[in-house]
Design an enzyme around this catalytic site. Structure first.
Site, PDB file in Angstrom:
ATOM      1  N   LEU A 153       0.844  -1.207   0.000  1.00  0.00           N
ATOM      2  CA  LEU A 153       0.000   0.000   0.000  1.00  0.00           C
ATOM      3  C   LEU A 153       0.875   1.252   0.000  1.00  0.00           C
ATOM      4  O   LEU A 153       0.812   2.082   0.884  1.00  0.00           O
ATOM      5  CB  LEU A 153      -0.963  -0.007   1.194  1.00  0.00           C
ATOM      6  CG  LEU A 153      -2.182   0.895   1.046  1.00  0.00           C
ATOM      7  CD1 LEU A 153      -3.138   0.356  -0.020  1.00  0.00           C
ATOM      8  CD2 LEU A 153      -2.915   1.076   2.370  1.00  0.00           C
ATOM      9  N   GLY A 154       1.703   1.354  -1.035  1.00  0.00           N
ATOM     10  CA  GLY A 154       2.495   2.574  -1.256  1.00  0.00           C
ATOM     11  C   GLY A 154       1.661   3.538  -2.080  1.00  0.00           C
ATOM     12  O   GLY A 154       0.427   3.453  -2.105  1.00  0.00           O
ATOM     13  N   ARG A 155       2.352   4.420  -2.791  1.00  0.00           N
ATOM     14  CA  ARG A 155       1.638   5.434  -3.577  1.00  0.00           C
ATOM     15  C   ARG A 155       0.708   4.795  -4.603  1.00  0.00           C
ATOM     16  O   ARG A 155      -0.452   5.178  -4.737  1.00  0.00           O
ATOM     17  CB  ARG A 155       2.634   6.338  -4.306  1.00  0.00           C
ATOM     18  CG  ARG A 155       3.327   7.330  -3.405  1.00  0.00           C
ATOM     19  CD  ARG A 155       4.366   8.103  -4.194  1.00  0.00           C
ATOM     20  NE  ARG A 155       5.516   7.263  -4.458  1.00  0.00           N
ATOM     21  CZ  ARG A 155       6.777   7.596  -4.194  1.00  0.00           C
ATOM     22  NH1 ARG A 155       7.055   8.776  -3.706  1.00  0.00           N
ATOM     23  NH2 ARG A 155       7.767   6.777  -4.443  1.00  0.00           N
ATOM     24  N   ILE A 156       1.215   3.793  -5.336  1.00  0.00           N
ATOM     25  CA  ILE A 156       0.407   3.182  -6.398  1.00  0.00           C
ATOM     26  C   ILE A 156      -0.678   2.300  -5.791  1.00  0.00           C
ATOM     27  O   ILE A 156      -1.845   2.362  -6.196  1.00  0.00           O
ATOM     28  CB  ILE A 156       1.315   2.403  -7.383  1.00  0.00           C
ATOM     29  CG1 ILE A 156       2.204   3.396  -8.150  1.00  0.00           C
ATOM     30  CG2 ILE A 156       0.473   1.561  -8.348  1.00  0.00           C
ATOM     31  CD1 ILE A 156       3.313   2.772  -8.976  1.00  0.00           C
ATOM     32  N   SER A 177       3.536  -2.681   7.729  1.00  0.00           N
ATOM     33  CA  SER A 177       2.759  -2.307   8.917  1.00  0.00           C
ATOM     34  C   SER A 177       1.436  -1.706   8.462  1.00  0.00           C
ATOM     35  O   SER A 177       1.286  -1.334   7.292  1.00  0.00           O
ATOM     36  CB  SER A 177       3.534  -1.285   9.749  1.00  0.00           C
ATOM     37  OG  SER A 177       3.772  -0.146   8.966  1.00  0.00           O
ATOM     38  N   ARG A 234       6.690  -5.236 -10.515  1.00  0.00           N
ATOM     39  CA  ARG A 234       7.871  -5.849 -11.106  1.00  0.00           C
ATOM     40  C   ARG A 234       7.652  -7.359 -11.186  1.00  0.00           C
ATOM     41  O   ARG A 234       7.086  -7.958 -10.268  1.00  0.00           O
ATOM     42  CB  ARG A 234       9.110  -5.590 -10.244  1.00  0.00           C
ATOM     43  CG  ARG A 234       9.706  -4.221 -10.407  1.00  0.00           C
ATOM     44  CD  ARG A 234      10.334  -4.020 -11.793  1.00  0.00           C
ATOM     45  NE  ARG A 234      10.956  -2.712 -11.922  1.00  0.00           N
ATOM     46  CZ  ARG A 234      10.346  -1.639 -12.426  1.00  0.00           C
ATOM     47  NH1 ARG A 234       9.109  -1.709 -12.882  1.00  0.00           N
ATOM     48  NH2 ARG A 234      10.998  -0.488 -12.507  1.00  0.00           N
ATOM     49  N   ASP A 258       1.505  -6.927 -16.536  1.00  0.00           N
ATOM     50  CA  ASP A 258       2.128  -5.856 -17.330  1.00  0.00           C
ATOM     51  C   ASP A 258       3.650  -5.995 -17.334  1.00  0.00           C
ATOM     52  O   ASP A 258       4.328  -5.255 -18.040  1.00  0.00           O
ATOM     53  CB  ASP A 258       1.725  -4.494 -16.730  1.00  0.00           C
ATOM     54  CG  ASP A 258       2.153  -3.306 -17.588  1.00  0.00           C
ATOM     55  OD1 ASP A 258       1.983  -3.385 -18.821  1.00  0.00           O
ATOM     56  OD2 ASP A 258       2.657  -2.313 -17.040  1.00  0.00           O
ATOM     57  N   GLU A 263      11.604  -9.487 -19.944  1.00  0.00           N
ATOM     58  CA  GLU A 263      10.862  -8.713 -20.949  1.00  0.00           C
ATOM     59  C   GLU A 263      11.821  -7.863 -21.803  1.00  0.00           C
ATOM     60  O   GLU A 263      12.873  -7.465 -21.302  1.00  0.00           O
ATOM     61  CB  GLU A 263       9.829  -7.798 -20.241  1.00  0.00           C
ATOM     62  CG  GLU A 263      10.456  -6.772 -19.309  1.00  0.00           C
ATOM     63  CD  GLU A 263       9.434  -5.967 -18.519  1.00  0.00           C
ATOM     64  OE1 GLU A 263       8.563  -6.556 -17.862  1.00  0.00           O
ATOM     65  OE2 GLU A 263       9.541  -4.729 -18.563  1.00  0.00           O
ATOM     66  N   HIS A 281       4.332  -3.888 -20.568  1.00  0.00           N
ATOM     67  CA  HIS A 281       4.921  -2.953 -19.587  1.00  0.00           C
ATOM     68  C   HIS A 281       4.555  -1.514 -19.960  1.00  0.00           C
ATOM     69  O   HIS A 281       5.425  -0.692 -20.255  1.00  0.00           O
ATOM     70  CB  HIS A 281       6.444  -3.120 -19.509  1.00  0.00           C
ATOM     71  CG  HIS A 281       7.026  -2.507 -18.262  1.00  0.00           C
ATOM     72  ND1 HIS A 281       8.162  -2.961 -17.655  1.00  0.00           N
ATOM     73  CD2 HIS A 281       6.623  -1.450 -17.488  1.00  0.00           C
ATOM     74  CE1 HIS A 281       8.440  -2.230 -16.587  1.00  0.00           C
ATOM     75  NE2 HIS A 281       7.509  -1.299 -16.466  1.00  0.00           N
TER      76      HIS A 281
HETATM   77  C1  8YV Z   1       9.185   2.281 -16.941  1.00  0.00           C
HETATM   78  C2  8YV Z   1       8.612   1.579 -14.732  1.00  0.00           C
HETATM   79  O1  8YV Z   1      10.207   3.019 -16.522  1.00  0.00           O
HETATM   80  O2  8YV Z   1       8.208   3.417 -13.339  1.00  0.00           O
HETATM   81  C3  8YV Z   1       8.745   2.325 -13.463  1.00  0.00           C
HETATM   82  O3  8YV Z   1       9.394   1.813 -12.560  1.00  0.00           O
HETATM   83  O4  8YV Z   1       8.935   0.451 -14.817  1.00  0.00           O
HETATM   84  C4  8YV Z   1       8.084   2.235 -15.936  1.00  0.00           C
HETATM   85  O5  8YV Z   1       7.432   3.428 -15.766  1.00  0.00           O
HETATM   86  C5  8YV Z   1       8.711   2.547 -18.296  1.00  0.00           C
HETATM   87  O6  8YV Z   1       8.545   1.320 -18.837  1.00  0.00           O
HETATM   88  C6  8YV Z   1       9.638   3.318 -19.182  1.00  0.00           C
HETATM   89  O7  8YV Z   1      10.648   2.531 -19.623  1.00  0.00           O
END
Ligand code: 8YV
Length: 315
Positions: A153-156, A177, A234, A258, A263, A281
């Protein structure tokens, strides 16, 4: 004024290259056939690296650049940059947080909806003439009101959970936490427990050694044959072999991904599956966000070489 020399690890949109070239000499590492020879030729002059989240900068590369001062990452994730090697030489590292958060969350939700309603398969049904020839598309699964788990539960993760609340979902999350800002979202202190109570499990962890394979076979099995795994973080956060086996054996219902190991050359086993949604991605891949990311990459480099404070420093 002489322009600092920058090693460019991957392609950027033309609008970024144009602006970068006004202040810097760019060396296109990604276009070089013989990388070693390229570094041997230009390495001594390189004072900065401009890279992307998934490309980073390895220990070997950092060590091969004796004049390196700064690494500017086009992405929020800096797990592919060897921070120890940078720290050892006092090399600064910057990233592009915040500007991409909401686009990444939007794609996570789009992937959930597209997968649960099989939007891609249904579109192919219309295009192939099957609708007229064979009738209506098979019924799909509802998303609203279901149980959603947010792993990280970070920013994203926060923006994903906020959006899920708009779909009346029953939200839980797992992090190191409990978070004050999480309101009535349920805190669960382990990934397995979160998966066990989720219909949809969103992976929004940072990448790196500490989170490697947090989503393992146990977690995947807890999510189960009716569950869906959505990853916009990731690939390393998931044990990809365990994921592939679970999808092939239908121990996991569906995955929407994604990001992938190796990749863009992904494991071909993914292509044989009909219970996956595969994305290239592209969670941060809108014109608006990529322009903001490119500006931050540029502005951090300029700040460094002007002796001004970095805008978004990592170290
Ligand atoms: C990539 C990302 O950087 O923000 C990240 O950590 O993996 C992406 O936003 C994007 O694929 C550009 O290469």
């Amino acid at each position: 004024m002489t322009k600092p020399h920058i090693l460019q690890m991957g392609a950027y949109p033309a609008w970024d290259v144009e602006v970068l070239e006004e202040r810097f000499v760019l060396h296109r590492y990604f276009e070089a056939q013989d990388k070693q020879a390229f570094v041997a030729e230009h390495g001594a002059n390189i004072r900065g690296i401009a890279t992307r989240g998934e490309l980073g900068a390895s220990k070997e590369l950092i060590e091969a650049l004796p004049s390196l001062e700064v690494i500017s990452v086009y992405g929020v994730g800096f797990d592919a940059v060897n921070l120890d090697a940078a720290r050892a030489r006092g090399i600064r590292v910057t990233n592009t947080p915040d500007v991409l958060t909401k686009d990444v969350a939007d794609l996570a939700l789009a992937m959930m909806l597209a997968s649960s309603r099989d939007v891609v398969g249904a579109s192919a049904w219309v295009r192939s003439g099957n609708w007229a020839g064979q009738g209506n598309y098979p019924l799909q699964r509802r998303a609203f009101g279901k149980r959603a788990g947010v792993l990280g539960l970070g920013r994203i993760g926060f923006e994903v959970a906020k959006r899920l609340a708009g779909f009346d979902m029953d939200i839980a999350y797992c992090d190191v936490s409990a978070k004050d800002f999480a309101g009535d979202w349920q805190f669960i202190d382990n990934a397995r427990g979160l998966a066990a109570r989720s219909d949809f499990l969103f992976v929004t962890l940072t990448g790196g050694a500490a989170t490697r394979h947090v989503v393992n076979r146990e977690v995947i099995d807890a999510l189960g044959p009716e569950g869906m795994l959505i990853n916009v973080s990731r690939a390393s956060n998931i044990d990809e072999d365990a994921l592939l086996s679970a999808l092939e054996e239908r121990r996991l219902g569906w995955a929407a991904l994604d990001v992938f190991e190796g990749e863009p050359r992904i494991n071909p086993r993914f292509l044989a599956l009909d219970n996956v949604l595969l994305q290239p991605h592209q969670a941060s891949g809108t014109v608006e966000t990529r322009k903001a990311m490119g500006k931050l990459v540029h502005d951090n480099l300029v700040a460094h070489f002007d002796g001004a404070p970095l805008l978004t420093p990592v170290i």
